[in-house]
Design a protein around this motif. Structure first.
Motif, mmCIF file in Angstrom:
data_model
loop_
_atom_site.group_PDB
_atom_site.id
_atom_site.type_symbol
_atom_site.label_atom_id
_atom_site.label_comp_id
_atom_site.label_asym_id
_atom_site.label_seq_id
_atom_site.Cartn_x
_atom_site.Cartn_y
_atom_site.Cartn_z
ATOM 1 N N GLU A 240 32.065 8.469 5.446
ATOM 2 C CA GLU A 240 31.150 9.002 6.461
ATOM 3 C C GLU A 240 31.949 9.775 7.513
ATOM 4 N N LYS A 241 33.104 9.171 7.881
ATOM 5 C CA LYS A 241 33.893 9.750 8.973
ATOM 6 C C LYS A 241 35.331 10.059 8.564
ATOM 7 N N PHE A 242 35.743 9.524 7.428
ATOM 8 C CA PHE A 242 37.121 9.656 6.942
ATOM 9 C C PHE A 242 38.127 9.034 7.916
ATOM 10 N N GLU A 243 37.651 7.933 8.491
ATOM 11 C CA GLU A 243 38.484 7.158 9.408
ATOM 12 C C GLU A 243 39.189 6.067 8.599
ATOM 13 N N THR A 244 40.402 5.751 9.009
ATOM 14 C CA THR A 244 41.158 4.698 8.306
ATOM 15 C C THR A 244 40.722 3.327 8.824
ATOM 16 N N SER A 245 41.444 2.304 8.399
ATOM 17 C CA SER A 245 41.110 0.949 8.865
ATOM 18 C C SER A 245 41.453 0.773 10.341
#
Ligand SMILES: Cc1cc2nc3c(=O)[nH]c(=O)nc-3n(C[C@H](O)[C@H](O)[C@H](O)COP(=O)(O)OP(=O)(O)OC[C@H]3O[C@@H](n4cnc5c(N)ncnc54)[C@H](O)[C@@H]3O)c2cc1C
Length: 159
Positions: free
Chosen positions: A92-97
């Motif tokens: 959705e955002k291509f954010e990591t952990s």
């Protein structure tokens, strides 16, 4: 010279190369280049290494073709959720952990990932939407098209 016996090139190219080697038209060497020296006589000294064995070659030309070897370097120690050598992201955002750290392009992984320039652009667009919220928490992000937004066109032509 190639660092291993296996090749990722197309099977046709590989079989042509092996055929040339069989017919003694080319000499295939296993290993890696560890150093080069200009011998000042239009020759180059190439120092190669295969396991612990070092060899020197005097050559007229050196044609290097680099491959893609992905290494995270210090990023591997950032505490991100990794899958082998790749960074896991949401789609959705291509954010990591780790919140506010994003990963786009070939370095990320998610179900259905395709390593394509096209995918990288798509991921960048979605990631930018989320980054905007981090950078301007009080501003509303107005979605615009470059084809119709005079403001975007002005920004692009002033670069
Ligand atoms: C032979 C081949 C043909 C392809 N053809 C197509 C095609 O026709 N169409 C298509 O859409 N895609 C194609 N691709 C895929 C496309 O090239 C990749 O998906 C795209 O380049 C990925 O972009 P990227 O920016 O994520 O990674 P890259 O282009 O790999 O860029 C990453 C950069 O980061 C640098 N880097 C790595 N580690 C570090 C570090 N620790 N510190 C600093 N810098 C670092 C690297 O040197 C590199 O410059 C092809 C790939 C290959 C191998």
């Amino acid at each position: 010279m190639h660092r291993r016996k296996e090749f990722k090139a197309s099977p046709d190219s590989v079989s042509k190369m092996l055929e040339l080697e069989k017919n003694k038209k080319v000499n295939f060497l296993l290993g890696q280049i560890k150093g080069i020296e200009d011998l000042k006589n239009d020759k180059i000294k190439v120092i190669t290494k295969n396991n612990e064995e070092t060899e020197n070659f005097e050559v007229d030309y050196l044609l290097p073709f680099f491959g893609l070897k992905m290494e995270l370097g210090p990023i591997a120690n950032w505490g991100l959720n990794l899958d082998e050598n790749l960074i896991k992201v949401d789609t959705e955002k291509f954010e990591t952990s780790v919140p506010s750290i994003f990963a786009i392009g070939d370095i990320n992984t998610y179900p259905g990932k395709l390593k394509l320039i096209l995918s990288g652009f798509h991921e960048a667009a979605l990631m930018a939407q989320e980054c905007f919220k981090y950078c301007y928490p009080d501003k509303k992000n107005i979605f615009r098209y470059t084809t119709s937004s005079k403001e975007l066109q002005k920004k692009l032509t002033s670069i």
